[in-house]
Write a protein that holds these residues in place. Sequence first.
Motif, mmCIF file in Angstrom:
data_model
loop_
_atom_site.group_PDB
_atom_site.id
_atom_site.type_symbol
_atom_site.label_atom_id
_atom_site.label_comp_id
_atom_site.label_asym_id
_atom_site.label_seq_id
_atom_site.Cartn_x
_atom_site.Cartn_y
_atom_site.Cartn_z
ATOM 1 N N TYR A 162 65.969 5.123 21.967
ATOM 2 C CA TYR A 162 65.197 4.417 22.987
ATOM 3 C C TYR A 162 64.415 5.377 23.877
ATOM 4 C CZ TYR A 162 67.980 0.401 21.711
ATOM 5 O OH TYR A 162 68.549 -0.624 21.007
ATOM 6 N N LEU A 163 63.218 4.935 24.236
ATOM 7 C CA LEU A 163 62.499 5.541 25.346
ATOM 8 C C LEU A 163 62.927 4.750 26.587
ATOM 9 C CD1 LEU A 163 60.318 7.440 26.508
ATOM 10 C CD2 LEU A 163 58.681 5.617 26.093
ATOM 11 N N PHE A 164 63.343 5.470 27.615
ATOM 12 C CA PHE A 164 63.860 4.831 28.824
ATOM 13 C C PHE A 164 62.817 5.008 29.937
ATOM 14 C CE2 PHE A 164 68.225 4.502 31.258
ATOM 15 C CZ PHE A 164 67.810 3.300 31.809
ATOM 16 N N GLU A 165 62.101 3.926 30.230
ATOM 17 C CA GLU A 165 61.085 3.972 31.293
ATOM 18 C C GLU A 165 61.788 3.800 32.632
ATOM 19 O OE1 GLU A 165 58.327 4.567 33.506
ATOM 20 O OE2 GLU A 165 57.419 4.310 31.515
ATOM 21 N N HIS A 166 61.465 4.677 33.595
ATOM 22 C CA HIS A 166 62.143 4.622 34.894
ATOM 23 C C HIS A 166 61.234 4.153 36.032
ATOM 24 C CE1 HIS A 166 65.510 6.411 32.953
ATOM 25 N NE2 HIS A 166 64.885 7.532 32.703
ATOM 26 N N ARG A 167 59.937 3.955 35.746
ATOM 27 C CA ARG A 167 59.023 3.494 36.793
ATOM 28 C C ARG A 167 58.832 1.980 36.710
ATOM 29 N NH1 ARG A 167 55.951 7.356 39.411
ATOM 30 N NH2 ARG A 167 55.963 5.705 40.975
ATOM 31 N N ARG A 168 58.462 1.379 37.850
ATOM 32 C CA ARG A 168 58.216 -0.063 37.904
ATOM 33 C C ARG A 168 56.985 -0.480 37.097
ATOM 34 N NH1 ARG A 168 60.114 -3.549 41.674
ATOM 35 N NH2 ARG A 168 61.800 -2.743 42.980
ATOM 36 N N ALA A 169 55.953 0.356 37.135
ATOM 37 C CA ALA A 169 54.675 -0.002 36.496
ATOM 38 C C ALA A 169 54.712 0.320 34.989
ATOM 39 C CB ALA A 169 53.534 0.752 37.166
ATOM 40 N N PRO A 170 53.921 -0.377 34.194
ATOM 41 C CA PRO A 170 53.793 -0.029 32.767
ATOM 42 C C PRO A 170 53.157 1.356 32.633
ATOM 43 C CG PRO A 170 52.796 -2.177 33.254
ATOM 44 C CD PRO A 170 53.071 -1.524 34.570
ATOM 45 N N HIS A 171 53.565 2.107 31.641
ATOM 46 C CA HIS A 171 52.988 3.424 31.385
ATOM 47 C C HIS A 171 52.744 3.585 29.885
ATOM 48 C CE1 HIS A 171 54.328 4.458 35.471
ATOM 49 N NE2 HIS A 171 53.545 5.516 35.382
ATOM 50 N N ARG A 172 51.946 4.593 29.564
ATOM 51 C CA ARG A 172 51.754 4.991 28.170
ATOM 52 C C ARG A 172 52.392 6.374 28.072
ATOM 53 N NH1 ARG A 172 47.315 7.391 25.223
ATOM 54 N NH2 ARG A 172 47.270 6.652 23.067
#
Lengths: 139, 139, 139
Positions: free
Chosen positions: A119-129
């Motif tokens: 898994y890639l674990f996104e830690h910010r609220r906003a969508p990112h690339r």
Amino acid sequence: MHQALHSLHVATHGKGLVEITAQLSAWVAGQNIATGLLTVFCRHTSASLLIQENADPDVRTDLEAFFEEIAPEDGKRYIHRSEGLDDMPAHIRAALSQTQLAMPIASGRLVLGTWQGIYLFEHRRAPHRREIVLHLLGE
Amino acid sequence: MHQALHSLHVATHGKGLVEITAQLSAWVAGQNIATGLLTVFCRHTSASLLIQENADPDVRTDLEAFFEEIAPEDGKRYIHRSEGLDDMPAHIRAALSQTQLAMPIASGRLVLGTWQGIYLFEHRRAPHRREIVLHLLGE
Amino acid sequence: MHQALHSLHVATHGKGLVEITAQLSAWVAGQNIATGLLTVFCRHTSASLLIQENADPDVRTDLEAFFEEIAPEDGKRYIHRSEGLDDMPAHIRAALSQTQLAMPIASGRLVLGTWQGIYLFEHRRAPHRREIVLHLLGE
């Protein structure tokens, strides 16, 4: 023995785990390497990598709740607030998980266990690339 | 340059650290590689890997107590309870430690420091038979 | 395909992050490898490795405060106290961060993201001289 490098871009949708097992496996399958080593590197400090259970989605929900609790978006705790209240917790969450993973390849496939997903674990609220670099070595 | 792959099975006895340094070192010693890289991969999501002090056993006791406290077996905290109250804490403990380790080999030996041991960290209450994949590359 | 091994000694000044990106990059640059894999291994159990933001120093301050809070120097919590009250917290902090990192090399350079720096994380109060082993493989 030969090497291959690849850059993978992953769209995220705010905080949470995005499974990338299929993309990694597909790229490895196309490299004609039977035995080798795959290294996965995340080029960010507010997203990270994790190998986790890929069966029950509740596991991901509980895991995300744990990371939310251990590094809450609490403005009083952090000096670094200039990039938003979710930024410093993001760095802490990244420090507690992985920026890089290494996995053996056997018979042309990742040696993942039955219930393991990457898994890639996104830690910010906003969508990112997010950009992930893959390095494969083997023959 | 050549590679070697091996599968190691480790018996665990409920929650806690099981040292595997001797098995890893013995396998490496038999591969006739002077300089290289060993990758150790744990094929499970409720057991993990850790490099820790191998001198005072109290360190392991304190470390196990820390992980018990940070991810307690508390049914109210987790949605994922179907596999037992120790299962979700096990996934969290695995996320906070390592699924994989990479270590250089110099003069035919792992470059571990004097006080470093390699451990399989069992996170479930029940005994398990865990599979660790070893990949060695070098010459 | 060839390999290189190197031992790096880093002076620390008590608890905190010491950036080692420049030393690692300089060594890699001198090895004449365009594509490859760098492995960084810390030979200690009370210091560790971390990839983190290298822009705002407040991030390091907040990160250090987080690790201080999660594993406090509290004599009542730990059985292992013989090497000082900062020793057991040091082992816990090392367990939560990394003993080893692997990073791809592309065009002769580490594939670090714009804001990523590589840090040695000292967990003891006293200054130490820490040994990091570097292994590079590529061509």
